[in-house]
Motif scaffolding. Structure first.
Motif, mmCIF file in Angstrom:
data_model
loop_
_atom_site.group_PDB
_atom_site.id
_atom_site.type_symbol
_atom_site.label_atom_id
_atom_site.label_comp_id
_atom_site.label_asym_id
_atom_site.label_seq_id
_atom_site.Cartn_x
_atom_site.Cartn_y
_atom_site.Cartn_z
ATOM 1 N N LEU A 1 -16.073 -89.503 -88.716
ATOM 2 C CA LEU A 1 -17.204 -89.523 -87.790
ATOM 3 C C LEU A 1 -18.243 -88.434 -88.048
ATOM 4 O O LEU A 1 -19.282 -88.421 -87.392
ATOM 5 C CB LEU A 1 -16.698 -89.388 -86.348
ATOM 6 N N THR A 2 -17.990 -87.531 -88.984
ATOM 7 C CA THR A 2 -18.943 -86.460 -89.254
ATOM 8 C C THR A 2 -19.516 -86.584 -90.658
ATOM 9 O O THR A 2 -18.845 -87.047 -91.583
ATOM 10 C CB THR A 2 -18.295 -85.069 -89.098
ATOM 11 N N ALA A 3 -20.761 -86.156 -90.806
ATOM 12 C CA ALA A 3 -21.418 -86.160 -92.109
ATOM 13 C C ALA A 3 -21.163 -84.844 -92.830
ATOM 14 O O ALA A 3 -20.892 -83.814 -92.197
ATOM 15 C CB ALA A 3 -22.920 -86.372 -91.937
ATOM 16 N N ALA A 4 -21.237 -84.857 -94.136
ATOM 17 C CA ALA A 4 -21.004 -83.653 -94.929
ATOM 18 C C ALA A 4 -22.096 -82.616 -94.676
ATOM 19 O O ALA A 4 -23.265 -82.952 -94.468
ATOM 20 C CB ALA A 4 -20.945 -84.004 -96.412
ATOM 21 N N ASN A 5 -21.674 -81.359 -94.674
ATOM 22 C CA ASN A 5 -22.589 -80.211 -94.614
ATOM 23 C C ASN A 5 -23.475 -80.194 -93.373
ATOM 24 O O ASN A 5 -24.625 -79.743 -93.422
ATOM 25 C CB ASN A 5 -23.456 -80.159 -95.878
ATOM 26 N N GLN A 6 -22.933 -80.697 -92.259
ATOM 27 C CA GLN A 6 -23.631 -80.651 -90.981
ATOM 28 C C GLN A 6 -22.820 -79.775 -90.028
ATOM 29 O O GLN A 6 -21.813 -80.222 -89.493
ATOM 30 C CB GLN A 6 -23.798 -82.055 -90.404
ATOM 31 N N PRO A 7 -23.219 -78.519 -89.812
ATOM 32 C CA PRO A 7 -22.426 -77.609 -88.970
ATOM 33 C C PRO A 7 -22.254 -78.151 -87.559
ATOM 34 O O PRO A 7 -23.193 -78.677 -86.962
ATOM 35 C CB PRO A 7 -23.255 -76.314 -88.965
ATOM 36 N N HIS A 8 -21.027 -78.047 -87.045
ATOM 37 C CA HIS A 8 -20.752 -78.454 -85.662
ATOM 38 C C HIS A 8 -19.567 -77.624 -85.166
ATOM 39 O O HIS A 8 -18.430 -78.120 -85.120
ATOM 40 C CB HIS A 8 -20.434 -79.948 -85.584
ATOM 41 N N PRO A 9 -19.818 -76.357 -84.816
ATOM 42 C CA PRO A 9 -18.731 -75.474 -84.415
ATOM 43 C C PRO A 9 -17.876 -76.012 -83.273
ATOM 44 O O PRO A 9 -16.660 -75.764 -83.239
ATOM 45 C CB PRO A 9 -19.453 -74.185 -84.001
ATOM 46 N N GLN A 10 -18.475 -76.761 -82.340
ATOM 47 C CA GLN A 10 -17.694 -77.276 -81.216
ATOM 48 C C GLN A 10 -16.626 -78.256 -81.679
ATOM 49 O O GLN A 10 -15.524 -78.303 -81.113
ATOM 50 C CB GLN A 10 -18.623 -77.945 -80.197
ATOM 51 N N VAL A 11 -16.926 -79.057 -82.693
ATOM 52 C CA VAL A 11 -15.930 -79.973 -83.245
ATOM 53 C C VAL A 11 -14.815 -79.180 -83.913
ATOM 54 O O VAL A 11 -13.629 -79.511 -83.775
ATOM 55 C CB VAL A 11 -16.586 -80.948 -84.240
#
Length: 261
Positions: free
Chosen positions: A102-112
């Motif tokens: 569900l996540t794309a590469a190199n996209q920061p998402h600290p909450q995940v």
């Protein structure tokens, strides 16, 4: 080439060549990253303990054209208890697969990143099935698919029929992503009926941290409704059908789990 440090969780690991591994990492700083750990399968490799599957680790990497390369690493948490319990291990695999898909590469998402760590930590003593449900819902919410649970998703309509009679069923639309009033539900083909307990659980799970949410006591009906609803929600909005979920379902039903390469 740039050198950077990362606080990471190992989502996937596969053998490469004679002594290497290619890893899919979810990092606090850079989101999902693919990296190679060279020579890590050699018995004397210093990286061996830092890149085990599902481990929380601190790494030093340098960027490459297609794969980053891990040069140093130190494990913070290894979650060794997962290896001793097949259902907990399978649940960790499912959570990791959802994040990967569900996540794309190199996209920061600290909450995940922190949500995934919370799930892995909670699996030591918590109920794996409830942890999976709470994780699904919270991950969907963090990624922009939060279901609407207040008012009719089609407009400002009452969720109960007019006339003051007994409350009717509570309807939810998978495609529209929220609750429906009785009038709007009549023309919705993908609506599902949910009990008040399930609606209350969804609201509660979205409002409190995962560690608190998994202490909730739910009946079998609500757990079944949550599983069906969230599976449909993930398939429609996230377009994912995780293989690890089928493994979990077979495991819980006492069936022979499907073979996974």
């Amino acid at each position: 080439m740039g050198i950077y440090k990362a606080d990471a969780v190992v989502l996937r690991s596969r053998v490469y060549g004679e002594a290497d591994r290619i890893l899919t990492l979810f990092t606090k700083e850079a989101g999902k990253v693919s990296a190679i750990a060279k020579g890590v399968r050699k018995p004397k490799s210093r990286l061996r303990g830092a890149v085990q599957l599902f481990s929380h680790t601190r790494l030093v990497l340098y960027t490459g054209k297609s794969l980053d390369t891990i040069s140093q690493g130190e494990a913070e948490e290894e979650f060794l208890y997962l290896e001793r319990d097949l259902e907990r291990f399978a649940t960790a695999s499912y959570c990791a697969e959802l994040v990967d898909r569900l996540t794309a590469a190199n996209q920061p998402h600290p909450q995940v990143f922190f949500l995934l760590l919370s799930a892995f930590r909670s699996l030591e003593k918590g109920d794996p099935e409830l942890i999976a449900r709470v994780f699904e819902l919270k991950l969907l919410s963090l990624l922009g698919y939060r279901p609407r649970l207040t008012g009719c998703v089609e407009g400002n309509h009452s969720l109960q029929p007019s006339g003051g009679g007994a409350p009717g069923p509570i309807w939810f639309s998978i495609s529209k992503g929220g609750l429906l009033c009785p009038a709007c539900a009549t023309s919705c083909k993908d609506k599902v009926s949910l009990s008040p307990e399930t609606i209350a659980a969804l609201n509660y799970f979205l409002q409190v941290p995962l560690e608190r949410a998994i202490r909730a006591r739910l009946g079998g009906r609500s757990l079944r409704e949550l599983a069906s609803l969230l599976q449909g929600f993930l398939a429609y909005h996230g377009e994912v059908h995780p293989r690890s979920r089928n493994f979990l379902i077979s495991l819980r039903n006492g069936e022979e789990p499907p073979y996974r390469a």
